[in-house]
Structure formats: structure tokens, C-alpha cells
Motif scaffolding. Structure first.
Motif, PDB file in Angstrom:
ATOM      1  N   ALA A   1       8.997  21.229  19.207  1.00 24.29           N
ATOM      2  CA  ALA A   1       9.815  20.622  20.268  1.00 24.29           C
ATOM      3  C   ALA A   1       9.020  20.355  21.542  1.00 24.29           C
ATOM      4  O   ALA A   1       9.595  19.984  22.564  1.00 24.29           O
ATOM      5  CB  ALA A   1      11.002  21.532  20.578  1.00 24.29           C
ATOM      6  N   THR A   2       7.698  20.520  21.501  1.00 15.38           N
ATOM      7  CA  THR A   2       6.764  20.236  22.604  1.00 15.38           C
ATOM      8  C   THR A   2       6.967  21.177  23.800  1.00 15.38           C
ATOM      9  O   THR A   2       6.564  20.855  24.914  1.00 15.38           O
ATOM     10  CB  THR A   2       6.846  18.761  23.100  1.00 15.38           C
ATOM     11  N   LEU A   3       7.543  22.359  23.578  1.00 15.39           N
ATOM     12  CA  LEU A   3       7.769  23.309  24.661  1.00 15.39           C
ATOM     13  C   LEU A   3       6.614  24.284  24.827  1.00 15.39           C
ATOM     14  O   LEU A   3       6.548  25.006  25.821  1.00 15.39           O
ATOM     15  CB  LEU A   3       9.067  24.092  24.422  1.00 15.39           C
ATOM     16  N   GLN A   4       5.707  24.331  23.853  1.00  8.29           N
ATOM     17  CA  GLN A   4       4.504  25.143  23.982  1.00  8.29           C
ATOM     18  C   GLN A   4       3.400  24.506  23.152  1.00  8.29           C
ATOM     19  O   GLN A   4       3.676  23.741  22.213  1.00  8.29           O
ATOM     20  CB  GLN A   4       4.748  26.593  23.549  1.00  8.29           C
TER      21      GLN A   4
ATOM     22  N   ASP B   1       1.644  11.738  16.969  1.00  7.92           N
ATOM     23  CA  ASP B   1       0.918  13.002  17.082  1.00  7.92           C
ATOM     24  C   ASP B   1       1.705  13.901  18.044  1.00  7.92           C
ATOM     25  O   ASP B   1       1.671  13.722  19.262  1.00  7.92           O
ATOM     26  CB  ASP B   1      -0.493  12.736  17.624  1.00  7.92           C
ATOM     27  N   VAL B   2       2.426  14.863  17.480  1.00  8.21           N
ATOM     28  CA  VAL B   2       3.373  15.667  18.254  1.00  8.21           C
ATOM     29  C   VAL B   2       2.672  16.471  19.349  1.00  8.21           C
ATOM     30  O   VAL B   2       3.177  16.598  20.473  1.00  8.21           O
ATOM     31  CB  VAL B   2       4.169  16.616  17.322  1.00  8.21           C
ATOM     32  N   LEU B   3       1.508  17.022  19.049  1.00  8.29           N
ATOM     33  CA  LEU B   3       0.833  17.895  20.008  1.00  8.29           C
ATOM     34  C   LEU B   3       0.158  17.123  21.146  1.00  8.29           C
ATOM     35  O   LEU B   3      -0.079  17.698  22.213  1.00  8.29           O
ATOM     36  CB  LEU B   3      -0.216  18.756  19.286  1.00  8.29           C
ATOM     37  N   HIS B   4      -0.104  15.834  20.939  1.00  6.33           N
ATOM     38  CA  HIS B   4      -0.831  15.073  21.950  1.00  6.33           C
ATOM     39  C   HIS B   4      -0.047  13.888  22.513  1.00  6.33           C
ATOM     40  O   HIS B   4      -0.531  13.205  23.419  1.00  6.33           O
ATOM     41  CB  HIS B   4      -2.170  14.578  21.377  1.00  6.33           C
ATOM     42  N   ASN B   5       1.138  13.646  21.989  1.00  2.80           N
ATOM     43  CA  ASN B   5       1.962  12.535  22.502  1.00  2.80           C
ATOM     44  C   ASN B   5       3.390  13.039  22.700  1.00  2.80           C
ATOM     45  O   ASN B   5       4.328  12.593  22.045  1.00  2.80           O
ATOM     46  CB  ASN B   5       1.916  11.358  21.516  1.00  2.80           C
TER      47      ASN B   5
END
Length: 299
Positions: free
Chosen positions: A49-52, A65-69
Motif C-alpha cells: 500500500a506504499t506506506l513503508q 513499479d509499486v516501490l518506485h512509483n
């Protein structure tokens, strides 16, 4: 739409390794992430969920790219966390309208129609003027799903959604989840085995940050066919049985104890074979993992 997680690891500053090389392929539909409290489920959900941030690994949502976008992910994400706070003195209709504005739905008419449709879908329309603080636990969870569905998300994450709900509200919530899970990627993170067996076509079991098993519920149950045995015993007999057999679960029944054992054949004539259910798969996976870790620590 599919979510691909590859070799994801996360260690917190206090030294707790929450995720250890987690790899999962999550297709469209309901996906159950099953594990005990502290297994790493919430850490994984928060990372998706891009919270961490993760320490290593990758997460791809189709070509995102979930971790970078993260902004691109948030535009297509609906998230119902384990602890969902609401403004208690605001009506459901007003609060959902506010969340829709935050989601970027600027057109007032479009927003009004969207809010009304979601309140109908979650069976809250008749109580839309009521303050959310006066809602029951199940109504708050359904409101949480309504806000998660704002903006037509492609990925929905629900973290321990039925914990604390009474049976009627759980059924209502299950029906709602099964409706929305047809055309989206929906990840259901839970420690409640029946949530996964009732709803999910695909699943994984996670414990201590590691994925222990993946598959569909029917196949993983069939893999234990002919290997689960049960017996009604006195409680005092349990320690000796645990020392000599692979006891995967025990529970009280009519003042005695029912044990389930994992074995290729009946330990003695007092045991009878049972058709394995997902709870047997779950307990067997956890027990096997704990036994393996114990062997490694003594090696």
C-alpha cells in the motif's frame, strides 16, 4: 491485472525481520493471505500500500513499479487497514464525499452519484445521514470498504476485516467482498481460516515473515488427503501424544480433547481418518515450519 512480489524483505530498526524473501503471484480475484498474529501480514500489506519501504525485492502491479512509483499505485489502490479511524461526528454521506474529494473526484455531481452508489452497494444508504461514530463494528467495516472502492481501484487490500464481527455481520461482509472480488485484485489478509476457505480461489500461508505454502484451497487440502487422523482423548494424555506424534491441533469437546495428527497411517486403532479442511492445512504448515526452524537452530 496481476500483482507480482519478488524476494521482498523488510527489517525494522529494532531488529525484527518482518519479511524474509517473500515471493507471490497474485492474480485477479480474491487472494487470501493467512497467518497468525505477528506473521508479517500487516507489514506486507503496508508495503504493497506504499506506506513503508522494503529493504530489498520488488513489487509490480502489471507494469507499475509499486516501490518506485507510489503515486501511480495510490491512484488505483483501495485500502482498508486493520485499524480504520473515522470522524465520529460526521455522517457517512458527508465523510464519503470528503474522501472522494481527496481521491480527486472534483465534479460535484459525479461525486454525489458515486457516493450514493457505494452507499447502496455496501447496504448503508438508509443510514447515510447517521454519524459514523454511532455505527456498529460491521457497519464501520462496510463503510471502510465503501471508501476503499472510491475512484474505481484496480487493487484492494483489506487487513483483518472480520476480526470482532458477529456471525451475521461476517456473512454480510463476505457477500460484499465476494461481489467486488470478481474483476479486481483483492488481497484479504486474515488469521481467520474460514474467511479464506469461504472467499478465496488463491491463497498463501505466511508465518514469521516467510511464505510457507501457496495454492488454491481445494488443492492444498487434497494434498493432505489420507494423512489427517483424529481421536478423542483425556486432557492428561495430550503431552505424551505430543511427544510421540505430530499433533497439529487440539481442542476441547464435551470435557475431553479432540486431537488431529499428521501421519501417513493411523498411529493406533483408536484414531480415525478425517477429510482435511483448510484449518488442518494451516496448522500443519505452521507446525512443520516451527519444527524445521527448531532443527536448524540445533544444527
Amino acid at each position: 491485472m496481476a500483482l507480482t512480489i519478488t524476494n521482498l524483505s523488510k527489517t525494522y530498526p529494532n531488529g525484527t525481520q518482518a519479511l524474509k524473501n517473500v515471493s507471490l503471484d497474485i492474480p485477479t480475484g480474491m487472494f487470501g493471505l493467512l497467518g497468525p498474529n505477528g506473521a508479517g501480514k500487516s507489514s506486507l500489506m503496508r508495503t504493497i500500500a506504499t506506506l513503508q519501504d522494503a529493504d530489498t525485492g520488488s513489487i509490480m502491479l502489471d507494469d507499475i513499479d509499486v516501490l518506485h512509483n507510489k503515486e501511480a499505485v495510490r491512484r488505483v489502490l483501495g485500502y482498508l487497514p486493520q485499524e480504520f479511524g473515522v470522524y465520529p461526528s460526521v455522517s457517512a454521506e458527508e465523510l464519503l464525499d470528503h474522501f472522494a474529494t481527496l481521491k480527486g473526484v472534483a465534479n460535484g455531481r459525479e461525486r454525489k452519484e458515486m457516493v450514493a452508489a457505494l452507499l447502496h452497494q455496501t447496504n448503508l444508504y438508509d443510514v447515510r445521514k447517521k454519524h459514523v461514530g454511532g455505527y456498529s463494528g460491521g457497519m464501520k467495516q462496510r463503510f471502510g470498504i465503501a471508501q476503499a472502492l472510491l475512484g474505481n481501484p484496480k487493487l484492494i487490500i483489506v487487513d483483518e476485516p472480520t476480526a470482532g464481527l458477529d456471525p451475521q455481520e461476517r456473512n454480510r461482509f463476505h457477500n460484499l467482498l465476494s461481489e467486488i472480488g470478481e474483476n479486481l485484485v483483492v488481497i484479504l489478509s486474515t488469521h481467520i481460516v474460514s474467511d479464506v476457505s469461504d472467499l478465496c480461489r488463491h491463497m498463501a500461508i505466511i508465518n514469521k515473515g516467510e511464505v510457507l505454502l501457496t495454492g488454491d484451497p481445494i488443492s492444498v487440502m487434497n494434498n493432505l488427503h489420507g494423512k489427517i487422523w483424529k481421536k478423542l482423548i483425556e486432557k492428561a494424555e495430550l503431552p505424551a501424544l505430543q511427544a510421540s506424534q505430530q499433533v497439529i491441533s487440539s481442542r476441547l469437546f464435551a470435557g475431553k480433547t479432540i486431537v488431529h495428527i499428521l501421519a501417513d497411517s493411523a498411529p493406533d486403532s483408536g484414531f480415525e481418518g478425517v477429510n482435511p479442511d483448510l484449518e488442518d492445512v494451516y496448522f500443519a504448515s505452521i507446525k512443520n515450519s516451527e519444527a524445521s526452524n527448531k532443527r536448524l537452530s540445533h544444527a
